[in-house]
Design an enzyme around this catalytic site. Structure first.
Site, PDB file in Angstrom:
ATOM      1  N   PHE A 144      12.041  14.297  11.105  1.00 33.02           N
ATOM      2  CA  PHE A 144      10.948  13.365  11.460  1.00 33.02           C
ATOM      3  C   PHE A 144      11.455  12.324  12.448  1.00 33.02           C
ATOM      4  O   PHE A 144      10.749  11.933  13.367  1.00 33.02           O
ATOM      5  CB  PHE A 144      10.456  12.572  10.236  1.00 33.02           C
ATOM      6  CG  PHE A 144       9.711  13.353   9.197  1.00 33.02           C
ATOM      7  CD1 PHE A 144       8.915  14.436   9.517  1.00 33.02           C
ATOM      8  CD2 PHE A 144       9.784  12.966   7.855  1.00 33.02           C
ATOM      9  CE1 PHE A 144       8.223  15.128   8.532  1.00 33.02           C
ATOM     10  CE2 PHE A 144       9.105  13.654   6.866  1.00 33.02           C
ATOM     11  CZ  PHE A 144       8.329  14.737   7.212  1.00 33.02           C
ATOM     12  N   GLU A 163       1.127   5.600   0.936  1.00 32.57           N
ATOM     13  CA  GLU A 163       0.522   6.701   1.698  1.00 32.57           C
ATOM     14  C   GLU A 163       0.821   8.060   1.069  1.00 32.57           C
ATOM     15  O   GLU A 163       1.920   8.308   0.595  1.00 32.57           O
ATOM     16  CB  GLU A 163       1.088   6.653   3.124  1.00 32.57           C
ATOM     17  CG  GLU A 163       0.551   7.751   4.020  1.00 32.57           C
ATOM     18  CD  GLU A 163       0.989   7.544   5.460  1.00 32.57           C
ATOM     19  OE1 GLU A 163       0.831   6.429   6.001  1.00 32.57           O
ATOM     20  OE2 GLU A 163       1.507   8.510   6.043  1.00 32.57           O
ATOM     21  N   SER A 173       0.867  -1.189   0.000  1.00 30.55           N
ATOM     22  CA  SER A 173       0.000   0.000   0.000  1.00 30.55           C
ATOM     23  C   SER A 173       0.903   1.239   0.000  1.00 30.55           C
ATOM     24  O   SER A 173       2.098   1.139   0.268  1.00 30.55           O
ATOM     25  CB  SER A 173      -0.928  -0.023   1.223  1.00 30.55           C
ATOM     26  OG  SER A 173      -0.180  -0.221   2.406  1.00 30.55           O
ATOM     27  N   GLN A 228       5.402   2.398  12.209  1.00 35.40           N
ATOM     28  CA  GLN A 228       6.231   3.575  11.959  1.00 35.40           C
ATOM     29  C   GLN A 228       7.395   3.097  11.093  1.00 35.40           C
ATOM     30  O   GLN A 228       7.758   1.920  11.142  1.00 35.40           O
ATOM     31  CB  GLN A 228       6.734   4.109  13.314  1.00 35.40           C
ATOM     32  CG  GLN A 228       7.581   5.337  13.234  1.00 35.40           C
ATOM     33  CD  GLN A 228       6.814   6.478  12.573  1.00 35.40           C
ATOM     34  OE1 GLN A 228       6.757   6.549  11.343  1.00 35.40           O
ATOM     35  NE2 GLN A 228       6.222   7.352  13.354  1.00 35.40           N
ATOM     36  N   HIS A 261       4.002  -0.922   3.539  1.00 34.36           N
ATOM     37  CA  HIS A 261       3.258   0.329   3.349  1.00 34.36           C
ATOM     38  C   HIS A 261       4.293   1.415   3.075  1.00 34.36           C
ATOM     39  O   HIS A 261       5.118   1.712   3.948  1.00 34.36           O
ATOM     40  CB  HIS A 261       2.472   0.628   4.630  1.00 34.36           C
ATOM     41  CG  HIS A 261       1.650   1.873   4.598  1.00 34.36           C
ATOM     42  ND1 HIS A 261       0.431   1.958   3.952  1.00 34.36           N
ATOM     43  CD2 HIS A 261       1.865   3.086   5.158  1.00 34.36           C
ATOM     44  CE1 HIS A 261      -0.066   3.176   4.112  1.00 34.36           C
ATOM     45  NE2 HIS A 261       0.784   3.887   4.841  1.00 34.36           N
ATOM     46  N   ASP A 301      -1.148  13.592  16.863  1.00 32.25           N
ATOM     47  CA  ASP A 301      -0.243  14.373  17.704  1.00 32.25           C
ATOM     48  C   ASP A 301      -0.872  15.717  18.003  1.00 32.25           C
ATOM     49  O   ASP A 301      -1.746  16.177  17.274  1.00 32.25           O
ATOM     50  CB  ASP A 301       1.104  14.559  16.997  1.00 32.25           C
ATOM     51  CG  ASP A 301       1.950  13.303  17.105  1.00 32.25           C
ATOM     52  OD1 ASP A 301       2.001  12.721  18.213  1.00 32.25           O
ATOM     53  OD2 ASP A 301       2.529  12.896  16.091  1.00 32.25           O
TER      54      ASP A 301
HETATM   55  P1  FAD Z   1      -1.973   5.497  20.632  1.00 24.69           P
HETATM   56  O1  FAD Z   1      -2.048   4.091  20.186  1.00 24.69           O
HETATM   57  O2  FAD Z   1      -3.164   6.080  21.300  1.00 24.69           O
HETATM   58  O3  FAD Z   1      -0.699   5.583  21.589  1.00 24.69           O
HETATM   59  C1  FAD Z   1      -0.142   6.833  21.961  1.00 24.69           C
HETATM   60  C2  FAD Z   1       0.800   6.683  23.158  1.00 24.69           C
HETATM   61  O4  FAD Z   1       0.037   6.445  24.336  1.00 24.69           O
HETATM   62  C3  FAD Z   1       1.794   5.519  23.081  1.00 24.69           C
HETATM   63  O5  FAD Z   1       2.972   5.928  23.743  1.00 24.69           O
HETATM   64  C4  FAD Z   1       1.115   4.403  23.843  1.00 24.69           C
HETATM   65  O6  FAD Z   1       2.065   3.518  24.426  1.00 24.69           O
HETATM   66  C5  FAD Z   1       0.336   5.172  24.891  1.00 24.69           C
HETATM   67  N1  FAD Z   1      -0.976   4.616  25.220  1.00 24.69           N
HETATM   68  C6  FAD Z   1      -1.886   4.073  24.381  1.00 24.69           C
HETATM   69  N2  FAD Z   1      -3.007   3.744  25.035  1.00 24.69           N
HETATM   70  C7  FAD Z   1      -2.821   4.116  26.324  1.00 24.69           C
HETATM   71  C8  FAD Z   1      -3.611   4.053  27.508  1.00 24.69           C
HETATM   72  N3  FAD Z   1      -4.837   3.524  27.492  1.00 24.69           N
HETATM   73  N4  FAD Z   1      -3.106   4.536  28.662  1.00 24.69           N
HETATM   74  C9  FAD Z   1      -1.850   5.070  28.701  1.00 24.69           C
HETATM   75  N5  FAD Z   1      -1.045   5.145  27.610  1.00 24.69           N
HETATM   76  C10 FAD Z   1      -1.530   4.676  26.453  1.00 24.69           C
HETATM   77  N6  FAD Z   1      -0.228  11.370  12.846  1.00 24.69           N
HETATM   78  C11 FAD Z   1      -1.084  12.297  12.375  1.00 24.69           C
HETATM   79  O7  FAD Z   1      -1.230  13.364  13.000  1.00 24.69           O
HETATM   80  N7  FAD Z   1      -1.792  12.088  11.212  1.00 24.69           N
HETATM   81  C12 FAD Z   1      -1.695  10.940  10.508  1.00 24.69           C
HETATM   82  O8  FAD Z   1      -2.356  10.778   9.474  1.00 24.69           O
HETATM   83  C13 FAD Z   1      -0.803   9.934  10.979  1.00 24.69           C
HETATM   84  N8  FAD Z   1      -0.673   8.749  10.338  1.00 24.69           N
HETATM   85  C14 FAD Z   1       0.135   7.781  10.850  1.00 24.69           C
HETATM   86  C15 FAD Z   1       0.188   6.525  10.224  1.00 24.69           C
HETATM   87  C16 FAD Z   1       1.000   5.513  10.727  1.00 24.69           C
HETATM   88  C17 FAD Z   1       1.021   4.172  10.032  1.00 24.69           C
HETATM   89  C18 FAD Z   1       1.791   5.762  11.883  1.00 24.69           C
HETATM   90  C19 FAD Z   1       2.698   4.691  12.418  1.00 24.69           C
HETATM   91  C20 FAD Z   1       1.721   6.976  12.533  1.00 24.69           C
HETATM   92  C21 FAD Z   1       0.890   8.001  12.043  1.00 24.69           C
HETATM   93  N9  FAD Z   1       0.768   9.238  12.689  1.00 24.69           N
HETATM   94  C22 FAD Z   1      -0.084  10.196  12.191  1.00 24.69           C
HETATM   95  C23 FAD Z   1       1.531   9.528  13.916  1.00 24.69           C
HETATM   96  C24 FAD Z   1       0.712   9.210  15.190  1.00 24.69           C
HETATM   97  O9  FAD Z   1      -0.459   9.980  15.235  1.00 24.69           O
HETATM   98  C25 FAD Z   1       1.581   9.509  16.387  1.00 24.69           C
HETATM   99  O10 FAD Z   1       2.646   8.592  16.462  1.00 24.69           O
HETATM  100  C26 FAD Z   1       0.858   9.627  17.721  1.00 24.69           C
HETATM  101  O11 FAD Z   1       1.753  10.216  18.652  1.00 24.69           O
HETATM  102  C27 FAD Z   1       0.383   8.316  18.299  1.00 24.69           C
HETATM  103  O12 FAD Z   1      -0.697   7.834  17.624  1.00 24.69           O
HETATM  104  P2  FAD Z   1      -1.230   6.327  17.927  1.00 24.69           P
HETATM  105  O13 FAD Z   1      -2.454   6.156  17.142  1.00 24.69           O
HETATM  106  O14 FAD Z   1      -0.141   5.355  17.757  1.00 24.69           O
HETATM  107  O15 FAD Z   1      -1.578   6.489  19.485  1.00 24.69           O
END
Ligand code: FAD
Length: 279
Positions: free
Chosen positions: A210, A11, A9, A170, A260, A103
Site C-alpha cells: 500500500f 474505517e 472514527s 492518508q 481515523h 483510483d
Molecule cells: P483528488 O482530490 O481529486 O486529487 C487527486 C490528484 O489530482 C491529486 O494529486 C491532486 O493534487 C490532483 N488534483 C486535484 N484537483 C485537481 C485539479 N482541479 N486539477 C489538476 N489536478 C488536481 N480510494 C478508493 O478507491 N476508495 C475509497 O473508499 C478510498 N477511501 C479513501 C479514504 C481516505 C481518507 C483517503 C486519504 C484515501 C482514500 N482513497 C480511496 C484513495 C483515493 O481515492 C486516492 O488517493 C485517489 O488517488 C485520490 O483521491 P482524492 O479524492 O484525494 O482525489
C-alpha cells in the site's frame, strides 16, 4: 485539549464474501462500537466496483443505530447513477459521506474518466444541499500524482471551499509531516479540521505494498525493526501496537482534532491502541 474531546472514527472495507460480511457486522463492528467512536466509514471500490456491497454494509450498520459514512467516487458512473445513490443514502438516514476521486481500477489501463473530488463535492452540494457532512482526503506526505506539495494543498483547499466540512489524511508514521502539513494548510487559509488517518500495523507485507502505491512512507527504522522479527508475528504485532500508540498519543497531546483508524476490518490492534490511549 483533552483526548476525550477529540474525534475518533474507524474505517472498514466491504468484504468480498458472505462470511466476511457476517463477521464484520456481527463481531468486528459491535466490538469496535463498544469503544464509542463517533462513526464508522466504509470504503468504495475503485471504479464503483463495490457499489452494492458498500451500500449493503452501510445500510446494515445504520440499521443497527450506528452513525456511518459511505465513501463515494464517480468511478465510471454518470451523474444520474451517483445522484440515485445519494438519494438512497439519504432515504436510509445516512448523514455523512467521504467524497473521493478514487483510483483507476487495475486492468482498465488508465482509460477511465477521473472526476476530481472537488467536482464530486460540488455535485453533492448541488443535489443534496446541506444534508451530508462531507469529508475529503488529504495527504501530509503528498498525493503520488500531485504536481507539487503546494498544488496538492491548493486542491485540498478547493475541495473544502467547494463545501466539504473536513478532511481525513492518508496514513502516515512521520508525525512531523502531519503537523508541518497542518501549518502549511493554515497558511493558505484552510481552517477546517484535518483528522489524522492512522493505519495500525497488521500485515507488514500488505502495508509495504500500500505504501509503495500511496506514497505514505514507512520510516526505515520501523522497517528494520519489523524485518528483524522475521516470522515472529507476535513480536511484530506487539511492536506495531507500541509504535502506533505512541504516534496517536503524540497526535492527541499535540492538538490533532482527532484520529481515523484504518482498521482493515480487524478488532485488534485498533482496540488495543484505543485502550492504551485510555480513550
Ligand atoms: P483528488 O482530490 O481529486 O486529487 C487527486 C490528484 O489530482 C491529486 O494529486 C491532486 O493534487 C490532483 N488534483 C486535484 N484537483 C485537481 C485539479 N482541479 N486539477 C489538476 N489536478 C488536481 N480510494 C478508493 O478507491 N476508495 C475509497 O473508499 C478510498 N477511501 C479513501 C479514504 C481516505 C481518507 C483517503 C486519504 C484515501 C482514500 N482513497 C480511496 C484513495 C483515493 O481515492 C486516492 O488517493 C485517489 O488517488 C485520490 O483521491 P482524492 O479524492 O484525494 O482525489
Amino acid at each position: 485539549m483533552a483526548a476525550q474531546q477529540q474525534r475518533i472514527s474507524c474505517e472498514f472495507f466491504p468484504p468480498k464474501t458472505e462470511a466476511g460480511t457476517s463477521k464484520l457486522l456481527n463481531e468486528v463492528a459491535p466490538a469496535l462500537n463498544a469503544l464509542g467512536p463517533e462513526f464508522f466509514s466504509v470504503t468504495y471500490g475503485a471504479g464503483g466496483s463495490t457499489r452494492d456491497t458498500t451500500l449493503g454494509v452501510v445500510s446494515a450498520i445504520r440499521e443497527a443505530g450506528i452513525d456511518v459514512a459511505p465513501h463515494l467516487s464517480f468511478g465510471g458512473d454518470d451523474e444520474n447513477a451517483v445522484a440515485s445513490l445519494l438519494e438512497t443514502y439519504q432515504s436510509r438516514g445516512i448523514r455523512r459521506l467521504v467524497a473521493l476521486r478514487g483510483d483507476v481500477p487495475s486492468g482498465t489501463g488508465g482509460a477511465a474518466h477521473m472526476v476530481y473530488a472537488s467536482e464530486l463535492v460540488e455535485f453533492v452540494r448541488k443535489r443534496s444541499g446541506d444534508h451530508f457532512e462531507i469529508e475529503v482526503a488529504a495527504y501530509p506526505e503528498t498525493h503520488p500524482e500531485a504536481k507539487s506539495y503546494d498544488s496538492d494543498i491548493r486542491y485540498l483547499k478547493a475541495k473544502l471551499d467547494a463545501g466539504a466540512n473536513s478532511a481525513i489524511t492518508q496514513y502516515f508514521y512521520n508525525v512531523e509531516a502531519y503537523f508541518y502539513f497542518l501549518d502549511q494548510c493554515a497558511a493558505i487559509g484552510i481552517d477546517k479540521p484535518i483528522y489524522a488517518g492512522i493505519m495500525p500495523i497488521t500485515n507488514f507485507a500488505n502495508l509495504q505494498r500500500f505504501s509503495r502505491n500511496s506514497g505514505a512512507e514507512i520510516p526505515r527504522w520501523i522497517c528494520q525493526r519489523i524485518e528483524a522479527f522475521g516470522d515472529d508475528q507476535d513480536s511484530i504485532k506487539a511492536f506495531g501496537v507500541e509504535v502506533v500508540t505512541q504516534l496517536c498519543q503524540t497526535l492527541l497531546d499535540s492538538g490533532a482534532p482527532g484520529i481515523h483508524f484504518y482498521t482493515m476490518n480487524q478488532v485488534e490492534p485498533t482496540r488495543e491502541i484505543y485502550n492504551n490511549l485510555g480513550l
